[in-house]
Motif scaffolding. Structure first.
Motif, PDB file in Angstrom:
ATOM      1  N   PRO A 110     138.698 116.981  -5.769  1.00 29.96           N
ATOM      2  CA  PRO A 110     137.794 117.172  -4.629  1.00 29.96           C
ATOM      3  C   PRO A 110     138.502 117.538  -3.323  1.00 29.96           C
ATOM      4  O   PRO A 110     137.956 118.280  -2.505  1.00 29.96           O
ATOM      5  N   VAL A 111     139.722 117.015  -3.120  1.00 26.44           N
ATOM      6  CA  VAL A 111     140.436 117.237  -1.858  1.00 26.44           C
ATOM      7  C   VAL A 111     141.830 117.784  -2.143  1.00 26.44           C
ATOM      8  O   VAL A 111     142.541 117.273  -3.021  1.00 26.44           O
ATOM      9  N   VAL A 112     142.212 118.828  -1.399  1.00 20.97           N
ATOM     10  CA  VAL A 112     143.548 119.421  -1.510  1.00 20.97           C
ATOM     11  C   VAL A 112     144.239 119.266  -0.160  1.00 20.97           C
ATOM     12  O   VAL A 112     143.714 119.731   0.862  1.00 20.97           O
ATOM     13  N   TRP A 113     145.396 118.612  -0.152  1.00 22.42           N
ATOM     14  CA  TRP A 113     146.176 118.413   1.079  1.00 22.42           C
ATOM     15  C   TRP A 113     147.330 119.400   1.076  1.00 22.42           C
ATOM     16  O   TRP A 113     148.168 119.386   0.173  1.00 22.42           O
ATOM     17  N   ALA A 123     124.734 113.304   5.333  1.00 20.39           N
ATOM     18  CA  ALA A 123     123.784 114.256   5.915  1.00 20.39           C
ATOM     19  C   ALA A 123     124.393 115.650   5.998  1.00 20.39           C
ATOM     20  O   ALA A 123     123.718 116.661   5.735  1.00 20.39           O
ATOM     21  N   VAL A 124     125.663 115.720   6.343  1.00 24.69           N
ATOM     22  CA  VAL A 124     126.350 117.009   6.439  1.00 24.69           C
ATOM     23  C   VAL A 124     126.403 117.691   5.081  1.00 24.69           C
ATOM     24  O   VAL A 124     126.097 118.886   4.953  1.00 24.69           O
ATOM     25  N   TYR A 125     126.763 116.960   4.048  1.00 23.68           N
ATOM     26  CA  TYR A 125     126.886 117.560   2.722  1.00 23.68           C
ATOM     27  C   TYR A 125     125.541 118.010   2.182  1.00 23.68           C
ATOM     28  O   TYR A 125     125.452 118.999   1.446  1.00 23.68           O
ATOM     29  N   GLN A 126     124.478 117.307   2.517  1.00 21.01           N
ATOM     30  CA  GLN A 126     123.144 117.715   2.089  1.00 21.01           C
ATOM     31  C   GLN A 126     122.713 119.012   2.768  1.00 21.01           C
ATOM     32  O   GLN A 126     121.967 119.806   2.216  1.00 21.01           O
ATOM     33  N   ARG A 127     123.197 119.219   3.964  1.00 18.22           N
ATOM     34  CA  ARG A 127     122.801 120.391   4.745  1.00 18.22           C
ATOM     35  C   ARG A 127     123.575 121.652   4.350  1.00 18.22           C
ATOM     36  O   ARG A 127     123.041 122.760   4.395  1.00 18.22           O
ATOM     37  N   ILE A 146     133.935 125.589   0.962  1.00 17.34           N
ATOM     38  CA  ILE A 146     135.239 124.994   1.245  1.00 17.34           C
ATOM     39  C   ILE A 146     135.177 124.360   2.636  1.00 17.34           C
ATOM     40  O   ILE A 146     134.751 124.996   3.597  1.00 17.34           O
ATOM     41  N   PHE A 147     135.581 123.103   2.723  1.00 18.54           N
ATOM     42  CA  PHE A 147     135.513 122.325   3.966  1.00 18.54           C
ATOM     43  C   PHE A 147     136.948 122.131   4.466  1.00 18.54           C
ATOM     44  O   PHE A 147     137.704 121.361   3.890  1.00 18.54           O
ATOM     45  N   PRO A 188     130.499 115.942  -2.527  1.00 15.54           N
ATOM     46  CA  PRO A 188     129.717 116.253  -3.733  1.00 15.54           C
ATOM     47  C   PRO A 188     130.381 117.377  -4.534  1.00 15.54           C
ATOM     48  O   PRO A 188     131.319 118.029  -4.057  1.00 15.54           O
ATOM     49  N   GLU A 189     129.898 117.592  -5.731  1.00 13.44           N
ATOM     50  CA  GLU A 189     130.394 118.706  -6.524  1.00 13.44           C
ATOM     51  C   GLU A 189     130.122 120.021  -5.794  1.00 13.44           C
ATOM     52  O   GLU A 189     129.155 120.158  -5.059  1.00 13.44           O
ATOM     53  N   LYS A 190     131.010 120.964  -6.002  1.00  7.87           N
ATOM     54  CA  LYS A 190     130.921 122.312  -5.439  1.00  7.87           C
ATOM     55  C   LYS A 190     131.296 122.384  -3.962  1.00  7.87           C
ATOM     56  O   LYS A 190     131.165 123.443  -3.346  1.00  7.87           O
TER      57      LYS A 190
END
Length: 244
Positions: free
Chosen positions: A95-98, A177-181, A187-188, A214-216
């Protein structure tokens, strides 16, 4: 998990762009005809190169204009690094790449060019010292999210003083809320993470938010330094992987 590669592998040919940081601005208000809101913002006067908003005078709607802090860098003359792109593709199974490498190694340009190759939407947030203040961080991040999803009307929680004693719970509600929107896939990106002070509460707030991706949606953190202690559990559980 950590993938070790030489910092020189990030090296890319590109032309540097100017950096502009938003300055304090003034707002003038007046009543607007043909609107449901009794008072609407009609003019936002900012210093040169720092416009955050523009106003459509026909519809009296406000749109967010790109500024450096919430905009993906513009690239010219960049050569794609297919081998590194494949490494990033593999890392995105987490899920996260550093991404960590010294200053000038080309980290930001690498990720920006990678996103262009994917043709995927992204939230790009460039951290600066002001983000050590939670209210500032959540405010500007909300602008970045709204810019990535301008047609969505789902509200984003606003950090007000009454939420400060329970800011951990607020952060979880905020990121949910951010992920739902946001549109998906996406990519974040959090760039210049090293500018968060070592003892800042922002580390815990960001790590808790990224832990519920979340996924994707893939989180990408770009830093000159290795992940702080707040990310230890995510790395141990392979929620996050480090490159560099």
């Amino acid at each position: 998990a950590r993938i070790r590669i030489s910092s020189s592998v990030f090296g890319l040919s590109f032309l540097p762009s100017s950096v502009f940081i938003a300055q304090p601005y003034s707002i003038s208000h007046r009543k607007c005809p043909n609107t449901f809101d009794p008072i609407s913002i009609t003019t936002l006067r900012l210093k040169k190169h720092t416009d955050l908003y523009s106003v459509n005078r026909n519809t009296m709607s406000i749109s967010i204009e790109p500024i450096n802090k919430i905009s993906r860098p513009r690239l010219t003359g960049v050569f794609e690094r297919e081998r590194i792109f494949q490494l990033l593709n593999d890392a995105r199974r987490h899920p996260v790449v550093w991404i960590s490498a010294p200053a000038g190694a080309g980290k930001t340009t690498l990720i920006a060019s990678y996103l262009e190759s994917l043709h995927l939407p992204a939230v790009w947030y460039q951290i600066d010292p002001r983000d050590n203040d939670p209210a500032t961080f959540f405010y500007y991040l909300s602008l970045a999210v709204k810019r990535a999803s301008p047609r969505k009307r789902k509200p984003i929680p606003l950090l007000t003083p009454e939420f400060m004693p329970g800011i951990d719970a607020f952060a979880l509600r905020y990121f949910e809320a951010v992920y739902q929107r946001l549109p998906k896939p996406l990519i974040f990106v959090l760039d210049n993470y090293q500018l968060i002070n070592p003892g800042s509460i922002i580390h815990e707030l960001i790590s808790s938010g990224l832990s519920i991706l979340p996924e994707k949606i893939t989180g990408v953190v770009i830093s000159r330094e290795h992940p702080p202690a707040a990310f230890s559990r995510m790395l141990a559980n392979r929620i996050a992987v480090q490159i560099g």
